[in-house]
Design a protein around this motif. Structure first.
Motif, PDB file in Angstrom:
ATOM      1  N   ASP A   1      42.215  35.208  44.095  1.00 42.10           N
ATOM      2  CA  ASP A   1      42.360  34.638  45.440  1.00 42.10           C
ATOM      3  C   ASP A   1      41.895  35.620  46.510  1.00 42.10           C
ATOM      4  O   ASP A   1      41.272  35.233  47.507  1.00 42.10           O
ATOM      5  N   GLN A   2      42.195  36.907  46.295  1.00 40.74           N
ATOM      6  CA  GLN A   2      41.777  37.912  47.268  1.00 40.74           C
ATOM      7  C   GLN A   2      40.258  38.068  47.274  1.00 40.74           C
ATOM      8  O   GLN A   2      39.639  38.206  48.335  1.00 40.74           O
ATOM      9  N   ALA A   3      39.654  38.027  46.080  1.00 36.45           N
ATOM     10  CA  ALA A   3      38.198  38.121  45.991  1.00 36.45           C
ATOM     11  C   ALA A   3      37.532  36.923  46.668  1.00 36.45           C
ATOM     12  O   ALA A   3      36.534  37.079  47.396  1.00 36.45           O
ATOM     13  N   LEU A   4      38.059  35.739  46.455  1.00 35.39           N
ATOM     14  CA  LEU A   4      37.504  34.541  47.088  1.00 35.39           C
ATOM     15  C   LEU A   4      37.569  34.632  48.606  1.00 35.39           C
ATOM     16  O   LEU A   4      36.634  34.250  49.318  1.00 35.39           O
ATOM     17  N   ALA A   5      38.712  35.140  49.123  1.00 39.03           N
ATOM     18  CA  ALA A   5      38.878  35.222  50.575  1.00 39.03           C
ATOM     19  C   ALA A   5      37.843  36.143  51.195  1.00 39.03           C
ATOM     20  O   ALA A   5      37.263  35.835  52.246  1.00 39.03           O
ATOM     21  N   ALA A   6      37.594  37.288  50.567  1.00 39.57           N
ATOM     22  CA  ALA A   6      36.605  38.219  51.106  1.00 39.57           C
ATOM     23  C   ALA A   6      35.184  37.689  50.930  1.00 39.57           C
ATOM     24  O   ALA A   6      34.390  37.660  51.881  1.00 39.57           O
ATOM     25  N   ARG A   7      34.848  37.255  49.724  1.00 39.16           N
ATOM     26  CA  ARG A   7      33.485  36.816  49.430  1.00 39.16           C
ATOM     27  C   ARG A   7      33.080  35.613  50.289  1.00 39.16           C
ATOM     28  O   ARG A   7      31.970  35.575  50.844  1.00 39.16           O
ATOM     29  N   ASN A   8      33.966  34.629  50.435  1.00 41.31           N
ATOM     30  CA  ASN A   8      33.602  33.420  51.173  1.00 41.31           C
ATOM     31  C   ASN A   8      33.427  33.667  52.665  1.00 41.31           C
ATOM     32  O   ASN A   8      32.884  32.832  53.380  1.00 41.31           O
ATOM     33  N   ASN A   9      33.905  34.829  53.129  1.00 39.21           N
ATOM     34  CA  ASN A   9      33.786  35.156  54.552  1.00 39.21           C
ATOM     35  C   ASN A   9      32.820  36.314  54.794  1.00 39.21           C
ATOM     36  O   ASN A   9      32.890  36.995  55.821  1.00 39.21           O
ATOM     37  N   GLY A  10      31.907  36.517  53.847  1.00 36.38           N
ATOM     38  CA  GLY A  10      30.855  37.497  54.036  1.00 36.38           C
ATOM     39  C   GLY A  10      31.253  38.928  53.749  1.00 36.38           C
ATOM     40  O   GLY A  10      30.504  39.864  54.055  1.00 36.38           O
ATOM     41  N   GLY A  11      32.433  39.126  53.119  1.00 36.99           N
ATOM     42  CA  GLY A  11      32.907  40.470  52.834  1.00 36.99           C
ATOM     43  C   GLY A  11      32.466  40.959  51.469  1.00 36.99           C
ATOM     44  O   GLY A  11      31.657  40.322  50.776  1.00 36.99           O
ATOM     45  N   ILE A  12      33.027  42.101  51.063  1.00 38.71           N
ATOM     46  CA  ILE A  12      32.689  42.684  49.771  1.00 38.71           C
ATOM     47  C   ILE A  12      33.943  42.806  48.911  1.00 38.71           C
ATOM     48  O   ILE A  12      35.061  42.906  49.423  1.00 38.71           O
ATOM     49  N   VAL A  13      33.728  42.793  47.604  1.00 38.86           N
ATOM     50  CA  VAL A  13      34.812  42.911  46.630  1.00 38.86           C
ATOM     51  C   VAL A  13      34.537  44.133  45.760  1.00 38.86           C
ATOM     52  O   VAL A  13      33.465  44.241  45.148  1.00 38.86           O
ATOM     53  N   ILE A  14      35.537  45.041  45.728  1.00 41.56           N
ATOM     54  CA  ILE A  14      35.449  46.249  44.910  1.00 41.56           C
ATOM     55  C   ILE A  14      36.508  46.149  43.821  1.00 41.56           C
ATOM     56  O   ILE A  14      37.689  45.930  44.117  1.00 41.56           O
ATOM     57  N   ALA A  15      36.114  46.281  42.580  1.00 43.77           N
ATOM     58  CA  ALA A  15      37.048  46.206  41.453  1.00 43.77           C
ATOM     59  C   ALA A  15      37.175  47.570  40.793  1.00 43.77           C
ATOM     60  O   ALA A  15      36.164  48.205  40.477  1.00 43.77           O
ATOM     61  N   GLN A  16      38.409  48.001  40.608  1.00 40.37           N
ATOM     62  CA  GLN A  16      38.669  49.192  39.789  1.00 40.37           C
ATOM     63  C   GLN A  16      39.035  48.746  38.388  1.00 40.37           C
ATOM     64  O   GLN A  16      39.876  47.857  38.217  1.00 40.37           O
ATOM     65  N   VAL A  17      38.423  49.361  37.379  1.00 41.57           N
ATOM     66  CA  VAL A  17      38.694  49.003  35.989  1.00 41.57           C
ATOM     67  C   VAL A  17      38.878  50.267  35.162  1.00 41.57           C
ATOM     68  O   VAL A  17      38.582  51.373  35.603  1.00 41.57           O
ATOM     69  N   LYS A  18      39.339  50.055  33.947  1.00 41.55           N
ATOM     70  CA  LYS A  18      39.555  51.155  33.008  1.00 41.55           C
ATOM     71  C   LYS A  18      38.283  51.511  32.244  1.00 41.55           C
ATOM     72  O   LYS A  18      38.098  52.651  31.804  1.00 41.55           O
ATOM     73  N   ARG A  19      37.388  50.515  32.086  1.00 40.89           N
ATOM     74  CA  ARG A  19      36.206  50.742  31.252  1.00 40.89           C
ATOM     75  C   ARG A  19      35.117  49.719  31.585  1.00 40.89           C
ATOM     76  O   ARG A  19      35.407  48.634  32.102  1.00 40.89           O
ATOM     77  N   MET A  20      33.882  50.115  31.288  1.00 46.36           N
ATOM     78  CA  MET A  20      32.728  49.226  31.455  1.00 46.36           C
ATOM     79  C   MET A  20      32.207  48.813  30.078  1.00 46.36           C
ATOM     80  O   MET A  20      32.333  49.554  29.096  1.00 46.36           O
TER      81      MET A  20
END
Length: 536
Positions: free
Chosen positions: A206-225
């Motif tokens: 939900d947080q990613a959708l709110a930022a993306r749909n309003n022209g913002g950016i989404v940064i994800a922290q993960v344990k591994r790629m």
């Protein structure tokens, strides 16, 4: 091309004055390395400045995951809005964010967690805001504090009362995030996110959708790629189309003081005999009496405090599985965990995203909630969110207001007063020294739960203490049970600031509750749900 960048590069993407939404529940799911990088950038460069941060549940704490304290710096933060805040022991230095809040350095707000998630959903759909009755007659209501935690916040309201279709509602205008910082376990090169080591999904989608749909950016922290195309599509909880950048922290903790426990993420099931059963004592007596309020086959929410031990009471009594436990972070079923792992469960049936769990709570779809109290007012209101003499210990209300607003049945539990010296002797309670602080008060300091509204809605409200059991009635709080060994006049009535109604059917609490042995608990069966269909 991989979306992975360094934490420092990600921190450099956040502009001055941005609204930043952070997904976390204390240490659970906290993107700690990313928050640390933002704080370090500010120390080096003085940027980003004047951020507004949104924390639907909570971000970090005082036990190894600093979270919000990484960025709790004058000039960096301009405003903070959270479901709850980190709390520390009364003997420790308050968290930095609490020093800023109580020092009135920035406007700080405590919006119920479910409403904060609703605000993200509305922002994502570009609707104007949330209209709700959740929070009426509590500290959320503009007629009281309007969610403001300090004087600076009171000058900039985030909620107002409106009339709609002839009824009073609360209106929360949307706050649109330009940046969402979320966390998962694994990202592939395209940014698809899976949560296999997480104890909850929380509200990252939900947080990613709110930022993306309003022209913002989404940064994800993960344990591994991992390589593009190597994740099972059904396991992806946040698709890569919503994720702009990924940072990797191979050392990220699963939750507070827990590096990794596969039972928390549902990868293994613990044997039932591996769960600690509470030691015999006053709090166990209270938890046992709370357990007597349950029905088999019911779905029950749990809060922090004494009530968190009730699942262990059922375990000890051979009734594990008779009740399905639901907690706001999203776990359904299993055994909810305690202490620093609170908010997680082992052996869960499944995990709901927190925003949907809160929809379930706000609509009153569950059967009962077991919660704690700091104060009980004459009108039955409860305070769990503020005490003036311990301002940095109470961490805000979290989802308490969402959960209690329409709950059919609520059992509040706690000690009758604070500081009493008590003992248990041969099935009875002994007050060796009376407490100095009364918890049954004429008016609670902060209304987290409205007794008046509960009566008007016909909610079933019970208060369980070590000395007695009370019920909320339209005429006031009624004493229905008294503990063996307790004197009614001196140890109950004289210890309340307001008169209690004495039930004509006043009875003693079960002596077995006060003995160091299983109580032979049995639970009545909840009636099966039947939908009546008209054949006219």
């Amino acid at each position: 091309m991989s979306k992975q960048i360094s934490p420092a590069e990600a921190a450099a993407l956040i502009p001055d004055g941005a609204i930043v939404s952070v997904s976390s529940s204390s240490g659970l799911g906290c993107p700690d390395l990313m928050l640390k990088a933002i704080g370090e950038r500010f120390e080096r460069t003085g940027h980003p400045r004047n951020l507004t941060t949104l924390h639907p549940i909570a971000a970090g704490d005082m036990s190894g995951i600093k979270g919000i304290d990484h960025i709790a710096r004058k000039g960096l933060l301009a405003r903070i809005i959270g479901g709850s805040y980190p709390s520390g022991p009364s003997t420790s230095e308050p968290p930095l964010i609490w020093q800023m809040v109580t020092g009135n350095e920035i406007p700080a707000y405590n919006i119920p967690s479910g409403i904060l998630f609703d605000m993200h959903r509305e922002a994502a759909a570009k609707r104007p805001g949330v209209i709700t009755k959740i929070g009426l007659e509590t500290f959320v209501d503009p007629d009281r504090q309007g969610c403001a935690m300090n004087a600076a916040a009171a000058e900039q309201p985030v909620v107002r009362k409106i009339e709609f279709e002839g009824e009073e509602w609360l209106y929360f205008p949307v706050i649109v995030p330009q940046v969402a910082i979320i966390r998962a376990t694994t990202a592939d090169e395209r940014g698809n996110l899976t949560y296999e080591h997480e104890g909850a999904y929380l509200g990252g989608l939900d947080q990613a959708l709110a930022a993306r749909n309003n022209g913002g950016i989404v940064i994800a922290q993960v344990k591994r790629m991992t390589k593009d195309g190597s994740l099972r599509p059904h396991d992806v909880r946040v698709p890569g189309m919503l994720v702009d950048y990924v940072i990797v922290d191979p050392d990220q903790k699963q939750t507070t003081q827990t590096l990794y426990d596969p039972a928390i993420s549902g990868e293994i099931f613990r044997p039932l005999d591996s769960f600690h059963v509470p030691e015999f004592g006053i709090q166990k007596v209270i938890a046992r009496r709370v357990a007597q309020e349950l029905e088999a086959g019911s779905c029950v929410n749990l809060g922090f405090g004494i009530s968190a031990n009730v699942p262990r009471i059922l375990l000890e009594e051979g009734l594990h599985g008779a009740v399905t436990w639901v907690i706001e972070q999203g776990a359904v079923g299993g055994v909810p965990l305690l202490d620093f792992a609170f908010g997680c469960a082992s052996n869960a049936d499944g995990y709901m995203p927190s925003p949907y769990q809160f929809t379930y709570f706000q609509g009153g779809g569950f059967d009962a909630s077991l919660l704690s109290f700091l104060e009980i007012g004459r009108d039955g209101s409860v305070n769990v969110s503020k005490l003036a003499f311990r301002p940095h210990v109470t961490a805000g209300a979290g989802g308490f207001v969402d959960i209690t607003a329409r709950a059919k049945k609520i059992v509040f539990s706690g000690m009758f007063n604070a500081g009493a010296k008590l003992s248990l002797e041969d099935g009875r309670l002994v007050v060796e020294k009376e407490g100095k602080l009364k918890k049954l008060v004429n008016e609670v300091e902060h209304v987290t739960f409205s007794g008046h509204r509960a009566v008007s809605q016909g909610q079933d409200i019970t208060y369980v203490t070590e000395r007695c059991v009370m019920k909320l009635t339209p005429d006031g709080i009624m004493l229905t049970e008294i503990a063996p060994g307790i004197d009614l006049e001196s140890q109950i009535l004289a210890q309340s600031e307001f008169p209690l109604i004495i039930s004509p059917d006043l009875k003693g609490m079960d002596h077995e509750l006060f003995r160091d042995a299983p109580i032979g608990l049995t639970l009545p069966q909840k009636p099966r749900r039947v939908l009546e269909v008209s054949h006219d």
